[in-house]
Scaffold this active site. Structure first.
Site, PDB file in Angstrom:
ATOM      1  N   LYS A  96       0.850  -1.231  -0.164  1.00 17.06           N
ATOM      2  CA  LYS A  96      -0.166  -0.199   0.264  1.00 17.06           C
ATOM      3  C   LYS A  96       1.224   0.951  -0.409  1.00 17.06           C
ATOM      4  O   LYS A  96       0.537   1.980  -0.606  1.00 17.06           O
ATOM      5  CB  LYS A  96      -1.206   0.403   1.249  1.00 17.06           C
ATOM      6  N   ARG A 145      -8.845   1.255   9.481  1.00 15.86           N
ATOM      7  CA  ARG A 145      -8.196   0.392   8.785  1.00 15.86           C
ATOM      8  C   ARG A 145      -9.751  -1.096  10.107  1.00 15.86           C
ATOM      9  O   ARG A 145      -9.565  -1.766  10.568  1.00 15.86           O
ATOM     10  CB  ARG A 145      -6.990   0.171  10.047  1.00 15.86           C
ATOM     11  N   ARG A 152      11.596  -6.777   4.345  1.00 15.73           N
ATOM     12  CA  ARG A 152      11.227  -5.423   4.702  1.00 15.73           C
ATOM     13  C   ARG A 152      11.815  -5.962   6.025  1.00 15.73           C
ATOM     14  O   ARG A 152      12.966  -4.753   6.847  1.00 15.73           O
ATOM     15  CB  ARG A 152      10.566  -5.026   4.344  1.00 15.73           C
ATOM     16  N   ARG A 166      12.072  -3.122  11.052  1.00 19.74           N
ATOM     17  CA  ARG A 166      11.207  -2.732  11.597  1.00 19.74           C
ATOM     18  C   ARG A 166      10.787  -4.147  12.192  1.00 19.74           C
ATOM     19  O   ARG A 166      10.479  -4.542  12.165  1.00 19.74           O
ATOM     20  CB  ARG A 166       9.815  -2.407  10.161  1.00 19.74           C
ATOM     21  N   ARG A 177      -0.154  -9.174  13.464  1.00 15.51           N
ATOM     22  CA  ARG A 177      -0.414  -8.118  12.287  1.00 15.51           C
ATOM     23  C   ARG A 177      -1.432  -9.106  10.787  1.00 15.51           C
ATOM     24  O   ARG A 177      -2.591  -8.598  11.014  1.00 15.51           O
ATOM     25  CB  ARG A 177      -0.167  -7.679  11.418  1.00 15.51           C
TER      26      ARG A 177
HETATM   27  P1  ADP Z   1       1.207  -2.056   7.710  1.00 15.91           P
HETATM   28  O1  ADP Z   1      -0.039  -1.425   6.631  1.00 15.91           O
HETATM   29  O2  ADP Z   1       2.938  -3.212   6.861  1.00 15.91           O
HETATM   30  O3  ADP Z   1       0.529  -2.764   8.297  1.00 15.91           O
HETATM   31  P2  ADP Z   1       1.043   0.366   8.337  1.00 15.91           P
HETATM   32  O4  ADP Z   1       2.624   1.369   8.210  1.00 15.91           O
HETATM   33  O5  ADP Z   1       0.236   0.612   7.727  1.00 15.91           O
HETATM   34  O6  ADP Z   1       1.824  -1.054   8.158  1.00 15.91           O
HETATM   35  O7  ADP Z   1       0.888   0.446   9.737  1.00 15.91           O
HETATM   36  C1  ADP Z   1       1.769  -0.134  10.329  1.00 15.91           C
HETATM   37  C2  ADP Z   1       1.033  -0.457  12.272  1.00 15.91           C
HETATM   38  O8  ADP Z   1       0.666   0.845  12.850  1.00 15.91           O
HETATM   39  C3  ADP Z   1       0.277  -0.677  12.271  1.00 15.91           C
HETATM   40  O9  ADP Z   1       0.502  -2.746  12.799  1.00 15.91           O
HETATM   41  C4  ADP Z   1      -0.892  -0.565  13.385  1.00 15.91           C
HETATM   42  O10 ADP Z   1       0.133  -0.854  14.826  1.00 15.91           O
HETATM   43  C5  ADP Z   1       0.063   0.662  13.397  1.00 15.91           C
HETATM   44  N1  ADP Z   1      -1.669   1.632  12.237  1.00 15.91           N
HETATM   45  C6  ADP Z   1      -1.271   2.238  11.386  1.00 15.91           C
HETATM   46  N2  ADP Z   1      -2.645   2.814  11.333  1.00 15.91           N
HETATM   47  C7  ADP Z   1      -3.340   2.246  12.035  1.00 15.91           C
HETATM   48  C8  ADP Z   1      -4.772   2.633  11.993  1.00 15.91           C
HETATM   49  N3  ADP Z   1      -5.539   3.309  11.153  1.00 15.91           N
HETATM   50  N4  ADP Z   1      -5.301   2.079  13.001  1.00 15.91           N
HETATM   51  C9  ADP Z   1      -4.796   1.314  14.093  1.00 15.91           C
HETATM   52  N5  ADP Z   1      -3.481   1.755  13.926  1.00 15.91           N
HETATM   53  C10 ADP Z   1      -3.072   1.600  12.840  1.00 15.91           C
END
Ligand code: ADP
Length: 202
Positions: A26, A101, A140, A146, A157
């Site tokens: 994404k 989300r 990654r 990370r 996740r």
């Molecule tokens: P990915 O899509 O690879 O999981 P992101 O960078 O989008 O990576 O998100 C990393 C983390 O940030 C998530 O696992 C969560 O803990 C937090 N996070 C990101 N966006 C949200 C959201 N909309 N609501 C709650 N937690 C979020």
């Protein structure tokens, strides 16, 4: 109270929402799409990681969820998005990446967009086979280090995505806004598919 923004009959051209499991790309694709387009890329993951790096109180709170692969509570997430929305002119389109989300976040976003005179144009659902997601995430973990890309946290996740984010897709499917894009294969090919999907729907 009716604000000036509420009163305007003109809505901005629709914003874009990226939904997809962790590792589907994404962030990579949202960045590629906004490049040279003048759109704003709004990633809640990036906003949280930035707070963590700056050692803010919000960063400390967010880190405890990020490290476990859990979602940050909705009210915290919605308020960080709300703050960011204030700075973005209505004429600028937004590519939301990783938000909403949960169904509660999607409902909050509907209200926020109304408040700011915006609307959802297209929801891009990026999908790829689980094996490919796992391979990319372990790559990654090595390349970027990370903390949430370790095998245990990745499994968590993916499970949280299935449980909490899948229902968000139905929220937008009911409104006919979802476009599925195949997220498997080389990055540039996926970007092409994505541009096609966005052009066809706007
Ligand atoms: P990915 O899509 O690879 O999981 P992101 O960078 O989008 O990576 O998100 C990393 C983390 O940030 C998530 O696992 C969560 O803990 C937090 N996070 C990101 N966006 C949200 C959201 N909309 N609501 C709650 N937690 C979020």
């Amino acid at each position: 109270m009716t604000t000036e923004r509420d009163a305007s009959p003109e809505l901005a051209t629709g914003d874009l929402i990226f939904i997809g499991p962790p590792g589907v790309g994404k962030g990579t694709q949202a960045k590629a799409l906004v490049q040279d387009s003048g759109w704003v890329h709004l990633s809640t993951g990036d906003l949280f990681r930035d707070q963590v790096r700056r050692h803010t109180e919000l960063g400390r709170l967010a880190k405890s969820y990020l490290d476990r692969g859990e979602y940050v509570p909705d009210e915290v997430t919605v308020s960080i998005v709300r703050e960011r929305l204030r700075d973005i002119p209505r004429s600028t389109r937004i590519a939301f990446d990783g938000f909403p989300r949960t169904v509660a976040q999607a409902e909050a976003l509907d209200a926020l967009l109304r408040e700011f005179g915006r609307r959802v144009g297209t929801v891009i659902l990026l999908e790829a086979p689980r094996d490919e997601l796992l391979a990319r995430l372990s790559g990654r973990a090595q390349a970027e280090g990370r903390a949430d890309d370790t095998p245990e946290v990745v499994a968590k996740r993916l499970a949280v995505y299935e449980e909490q984010t899948r229902p968000v897709i139905s929220h937008y499917e009911r409104r006919g806004l979802v476009r599925k894009v195949n997220g498997a294969g080389p990055v540039s090919q996926i970007t092409e598919r994505l541009r096609d999907a966005v052009e066809r729907s706007s």
